[in-house]
Design a protein around this motif. Structure first.
Motif, PDB file in Angstrom:
ATOM      1  N   VAL A 107      41.464 -48.042  86.448  1.00  0.00           N
ATOM      2  CA  VAL A 107      41.475 -46.802  85.669  1.00  0.00           C
ATOM      3  C   VAL A 107      40.464 -46.880  84.531  1.00  0.00           C
ATOM      4  O   VAL A 107      39.825 -45.888  84.173  1.00  0.00           O
ATOM      5  CB  VAL A 107      42.890 -46.520  85.117  1.00  0.00           C
ATOM      6  CG1 VAL A 107      42.907 -45.234  84.284  1.00  0.00           C
ATOM      7  CG2 VAL A 107      43.898 -46.413  86.257  1.00  0.00           C
ATOM      8  N   LEU A 108      40.290 -48.079  83.971  1.00  0.00           N
ATOM      9  CA  LEU A 108      39.337 -48.276  82.879  1.00  0.00           C
ATOM     10  C   LEU A 108      37.917 -47.933  83.324  1.00  0.00           C
ATOM     11  O   LEU A 108      37.184 -47.216  82.624  1.00  0.00           O
ATOM     12  CB  LEU A 108      39.406 -49.723  82.393  1.00  0.00           C
ATOM     13  CG  LEU A 108      38.957 -50.026  80.963  1.00  0.00           C
ATOM     14  CD1 LEU A 108      39.787 -49.247  79.963  1.00  0.00           C
ATOM     15  CD2 LEU A 108      39.073 -51.524  80.691  1.00  0.00           C
ATOM     16  N   GLU A 109      37.532 -48.435  84.498  1.00  0.00           N
ATOM     17  CA  GLU A 109      36.198 -48.121  85.018  1.00  0.00           C
ATOM     18  C   GLU A 109      36.073 -46.636  85.362  1.00  0.00           C
ATOM     19  O   GLU A 109      34.998 -46.039  85.246  1.00  0.00           O
ATOM     20  CB  GLU A 109      35.892 -48.977  86.252  1.00  0.00           C
ATOM     21  CG  GLU A 109      35.499 -50.404  85.961  1.00  0.00           C
ATOM     22  CD  GLU A 109      36.697 -51.297  85.647  1.00  0.00           C
ATOM     23  OE1 GLU A 109      37.845 -50.827  85.791  1.00  0.00           O
ATOM     24  OE2 GLU A 109      36.482 -52.460  85.257  1.00  0.00           O
ATOM     25  N   GLY A 110      37.204 -46.023  85.794  1.00  0.00           N
ATOM     26  CA  GLY A 110      37.186 -44.594  86.073  1.00  0.00           C
ATOM     27  C   GLY A 110      36.921 -43.776  84.820  1.00  0.00           C
ATOM     28  O   GLY A 110      36.111 -42.844  84.830  1.00  0.00           O
ATOM     29  N   SER A 111      37.590 -44.145  83.720  1.00  0.00           N
ATOM     30  CA  SER A 111      37.366 -43.417  82.467  1.00  0.00           C
ATOM     31  C   SER A 111      35.932 -43.607  81.981  1.00  0.00           C
ATOM     32  O   SER A 111      35.305 -42.668  81.474  1.00  0.00           O
ATOM     33  CB  SER A 111      38.359 -43.872  81.398  1.00  0.00           C
ATOM     34  OG  SER A 111      38.094 -45.180  80.954  1.00  0.00           O
ATOM     35  N   TRP A 160      30.319 -50.463  89.748  1.00  0.00           N
ATOM     36  CA  TRP A 160      29.951 -49.524  90.823  1.00  0.00           C
ATOM     37  C   TRP A 160      30.864 -48.298  90.813  1.00  0.00           C
ATOM     38  O   TRP A 160      30.422 -47.192  91.159  1.00  0.00           O
ATOM     39  CB  TRP A 160      30.010 -50.218  92.183  1.00  0.00           C
ATOM     40  CG  TRP A 160      31.392 -50.553  92.664  1.00  0.00           C
ATOM     41  CD1 TRP A 160      32.094 -51.702  92.433  1.00  0.00           C
ATOM     42  CD2 TRP A 160      32.247 -49.714  93.452  1.00  0.00           C
ATOM     43  NE1 TRP A 160      33.336 -51.631  93.014  1.00  0.00           N
ATOM     44  CE2 TRP A 160      33.453 -50.433  93.654  1.00  0.00           C
ATOM     45  CE3 TRP A 160      32.116 -48.442  94.002  1.00  0.00           C
ATOM     46  CZ2 TRP A 160      34.524 -49.903  94.388  1.00  0.00           C
ATOM     47  CZ3 TRP A 160      33.175 -47.918  94.732  1.00  0.00           C
ATOM     48  CH2 TRP A 160      34.357 -48.655  94.927  1.00  0.00           C
ATOM     49  N   ILE A 161      32.117 -48.483  90.404  1.00  0.00           N
ATOM     50  CA  ILE A 161      33.049 -47.360  90.333  1.00  0.00           C
ATOM     51  C   ILE A 161      32.581 -46.364  89.277  1.00  0.00           C
ATOM     52  O   ILE A 161      32.496 -45.161  89.530  1.00  0.00           O
ATOM     53  CB  ILE A 161      34.471 -47.857  90.002  1.00  0.00           C
ATOM     54  CG1 ILE A 161      34.986 -48.768  91.112  1.00  0.00           C
ATOM     55  CG2 ILE A 161      35.425 -46.674  89.780  1.00  0.00           C
ATOM     56  CD1 ILE A 161      36.272 -49.493  90.758  1.00  0.00           C
ATOM     57  N   SER A 162      32.268 -46.878  88.085  1.00  0.00           N
ATOM     58  CA  SER A 162      31.825 -46.016  86.989  1.00  0.00           C
ATOM     59  C   SER A 162      30.561 -45.260  87.362  1.00  0.00           C
ATOM     60  O   SER A 162      30.451 -44.043  87.132  1.00  0.00           O
ATOM     61  CB  SER A 162      31.577 -46.859  85.733  1.00  0.00           C
ATOM     62  OG  SER A 162      32.704 -47.627  85.393  1.00  0.00           O
ATOM     63  N   LEU A 163      29.586 -45.967  87.927  1.00  0.00           N
ATOM     64  CA  LEU A 163      28.312 -45.332  88.266  1.00  0.00           C
ATOM     65  C   LEU A 163      28.467 -44.324  89.400  1.00  0.00           C
ATOM     66  O   LEU A 163      27.841 -43.253  89.389  1.00  0.00           O
ATOM     67  CB  LEU A 163      27.282 -46.405  88.631  1.00  0.00           C
ATOM     68  CG  LEU A 163      26.853 -47.326  87.480  1.00  0.00           C
ATOM     69  CD1 LEU A 163      25.903 -48.411  87.978  1.00  0.00           C
ATOM     70  CD2 LEU A 163      26.191 -46.527  86.361  1.00  0.00           C
ATOM     71  N   THR A 164      29.287 -44.664  90.401  1.00  0.00           N
ATOM     72  CA  THR A 164      29.507 -43.728  91.513  1.00  0.00           C
ATOM     73  C   THR A 164      30.160 -42.449  91.024  1.00  0.00           C
ATOM     74  O   THR A 164      29.763 -41.334  91.398  1.00  0.00           O
ATOM     75  CB  THR A 164      30.379 -44.371  92.609  1.00  0.00           C
ATOM     76  OG1 THR A 164      29.736 -45.552  93.097  1.00  0.00           O
ATOM     77  CG2 THR A 164      30.593 -43.403  93.767  1.00  0.00           C
ATOM     78  N   LEU A 165      31.181 -42.576  90.162  1.00  0.00           N
ATOM     79  CA  LEU A 165      31.860 -41.397  89.625  1.00  0.00           C
ATOM     80  C   LEU A 165      30.907 -40.556  88.774  1.00  0.00           C
ATOM     81  O   LEU A 165      30.855 -39.329  88.903  1.00  0.00           O
ATOM     82  CB  LEU A 165      33.072 -41.814  88.799  1.00  0.00           C
ATOM     83  CG  LEU A 165      34.254 -42.399  89.570  1.00  0.00           C
ATOM     84  CD1 LEU A 165      35.334 -42.890  88.613  1.00  0.00           C
ATOM     85  CD2 LEU A 165      34.835 -41.381  90.545  1.00  0.00           C
ATOM     86  N   ALA A 166      30.147 -41.232  87.899  1.00  0.00           N
ATOM     87  CA  ALA A 166      29.251 -40.503  86.995  1.00  0.00           C
ATOM     88  C   ALA A 166      28.148 -39.777  87.765  1.00  0.00           C
ATOM     89  O   ALA A 166      27.870 -38.601  87.513  1.00  0.00           O
ATOM     90  CB  ALA A 166      28.648 -41.472  85.980  1.00  0.00           C
ATOM     91  N   PHE A 167      27.521 -40.467  88.717  1.00  0.00           N
ATOM     92  CA  PHE A 167      26.388 -39.862  89.427  1.00  0.00           C
ATOM     93  C   PHE A 167      26.836 -38.863  90.496  1.00  0.00           C
ATOM     94  O   PHE A 167      26.158 -37.844  90.706  1.00  0.00           O
ATOM     95  CB  PHE A 167      25.496 -40.948  90.031  1.00  0.00           C
ATOM     96  CG  PHE A 167      24.510 -41.514  89.054  1.00  0.00           C
ATOM     97  CD1 PHE A 167      23.290 -40.903  88.837  1.00  0.00           C
ATOM     98  CD2 PHE A 167      24.821 -42.653  88.323  1.00  0.00           C
ATOM     99  CE1 PHE A 167      22.390 -41.414  87.914  1.00  0.00           C
ATOM    100  CE2 PHE A 167      23.927 -43.179  87.398  1.00  0.00           C
ATOM    101  CZ  PHE A 167      22.706 -42.552  87.192  1.00  0.00           C
ATOM    102  N   SER A 168      27.967 -39.113  91.160  1.00  0.00           N
ATOM    103  CA  SER A 168      28.428 -38.155  92.162  1.00  0.00           C
ATOM    104  C   SER A 168      28.818 -36.842  91.489  1.00  0.00           C
ATOM    105  O   SER A 168      28.481 -35.754  91.976  1.00  0.00           O
ATOM    106  CB  SER A 168      29.614 -38.714  92.961  1.00  0.00           C
ATOM    107  OG  SER A 168      30.718 -38.986  92.124  1.00  0.00           O
ATOM    108  N   PHE A 169      29.500 -36.931  90.335  1.00  0.00           N
ATOM    109  CA  PHE A 169      29.878 -35.699  89.634  1.00  0.00           C
ATOM    110  C   PHE A 169      28.665 -35.066  88.956  1.00  0.00           C
ATOM    111  O   PHE A 169      28.573 -33.841  88.848  1.00  0.00           O
ATOM    112  CB  PHE A 169      30.977 -35.976  88.610  1.00  0.00           C
ATOM    113  CG  PHE A 169      31.772 -34.753  88.258  1.00  0.00           C
ATOM    114  CD1 PHE A 169      32.649 -34.201  89.176  1.00  0.00           C
ATOM    115  CD2 PHE A 169      31.631 -34.141  87.023  1.00  0.00           C
ATOM    116  CE1 PHE A 169      33.387 -33.059  88.874  1.00  0.00           C
ATOM    117  CE2 PHE A 169      32.361 -32.999  86.705  1.00  0.00           C
ATOM    118  CZ  PHE A 169      33.241 -32.456  87.634  1.00  0.00           C
ATOM    119  N   GLY A 170      27.719 -35.904  88.508  1.00  0.00           N
ATOM    120  CA  GLY A 170      26.489 -35.377  87.925  1.00  0.00           C
ATOM    121  C   GLY A 170      25.678 -34.578  88.933  1.00  0.00           C
ATOM    122  O   GLY A 170      25.235 -33.457  88.648  1.00  0.00           O
TER     123      GLY A 170
END
Length: 304
Positions: A107-111, A160-170
């Motif tokens: 969850v930390l990496e997700g936030s 990779w979780i943080s970057l995937t979430l940030a770039f996919s939503f971006g």
């Protein structure tokens, strides 16, 4: 000597818009708790259920609001449908990685991914839309980049979780920005595009004895409710976006990842390493600079 005009009164915030914005980001902030109820359910089944139940709710909303003609117009527009197909693929990746992260103690990496998202949006605007950055934006993006590098070096297994979430939503936001379709119609068509894949996966799971839906009361109820927790905050957000200044909406968007961050280190008991602390500190500093600059810029424009 001519008397100067008094300065304009400050623009009052629309109360309904503020409530809608707080509602949207508040729901997104507690989503980890909701998906925690689905612990043990296959993440792809959760996404499939989220798509199908959201589509059912959105169809009802479309019919109630008599927006069918806008749906038909989008279906007849090949460019719109191509862009919505791309955005549907991006949001499905975002949802899948986010739910997997919650189920696997990240969850930390997700936030962190959603803290990074506004800065990723700035970066994509520069690279793909040839937008120019101000000094504050440059500083914010550089600080975020340093923060990500620190985390990658110190605790790289979850970056990779943080970057995937940030770039996919971006990229999702970028595609939706240029797609000639409204927010409600776009989300309805995105879920309609994903629905056949969701149904196919659920049938495959059922044939292999892995389907959770219908087996126990709590997961089944949560899967049905996933349509509500997906569609409702997006509809609230669409309402807030029409009523609130962009600068206010931009500051509100940090509410959800902040709530998720607090849940990660309290309810979920995730350990915050020194690398996490440094990364978050750098990104929060960058976001503060970014947010204050946006606020001051919007204020100057109102005064002018």
């Amino acid at each position: 000597m001519a008397r100067s005009d008094p300065p304009p009164a400050p623009q009052r915030l629309d109360r309904a818009g503020l409530i809608q914005g707080l509602g949207a980001y508040g729901i997104w902030g507690v989503l980890p708790l909701f998906f925690w109820l689905l612990q043990g359910v296959d993440a792809a089944e959760v996404v499939a259920g989220r798509v199908l139940w959201s589509l059912g709710l959105l169809v009802i909303v479309i019919l109630a609001m008599r927006r069918g003609q806008a749906i038909v117009a989008a279906l007849r527009n090949p460019r719109a449908m191509l862009l919505l197909t791309a955005s549907a693929a991006l949001i499905s990746v975002n949802w899948l990685v986010y739910i997997w992260a919650i189920h696997n103690g990240h969850v930390l990496e997700g936030s962190l991914g959603y803290f990074l998202n506004p800065l990723v949006n700035v970066l994509l605007g520069v690279v793909l839309l040839r937008e120019k950055l101000g000094r504050a934006q440059v500083i914010a993006v550089v600080l975020a980049g340093v923060g990500v590098a620190v985390l990658a070096i110190g605790a790289g297994q979850g970056i990779w979780i943080s970057l995937t979430l940030a770039f996919s939503f971006g990229f999702y936001g970028l595609v939706r920005k240029v797609a000639p379709v409204g927010a409600l119609e776009g989300l309805t068509l995105e879920t309609a595009i994903l629905a056949p894949f969701g149904l196919a996966y659920l049938f495959w799971l059922s044939s292999h004895g892995g389907l959770a839906f219908g087996q126990e009361a709590l997961p089944t109820a949560a899967l049905v409710a996933s349509g509500v927790v997906t569609a409702v905050p997006l509809l609230l957000f669409a309402g807030a976006a029409r009523r609130l200044p962009y600068s206010t909406l931009g500051l509100l968007q940090y509410l959800a990842p902040t709530m998720q961050f607090i849940l990660a280190i309290s309810f979920f008991g995730e350990q915050m390493t020194l690398a996490h602390a440094l990364c978050f500190a750098l990104i929060w500093t960058g976001l503060a600079i970014f947010g204050i600059d946006n606020f001051l810029t919007a204020r100057r424009r109102r005064i002018a």
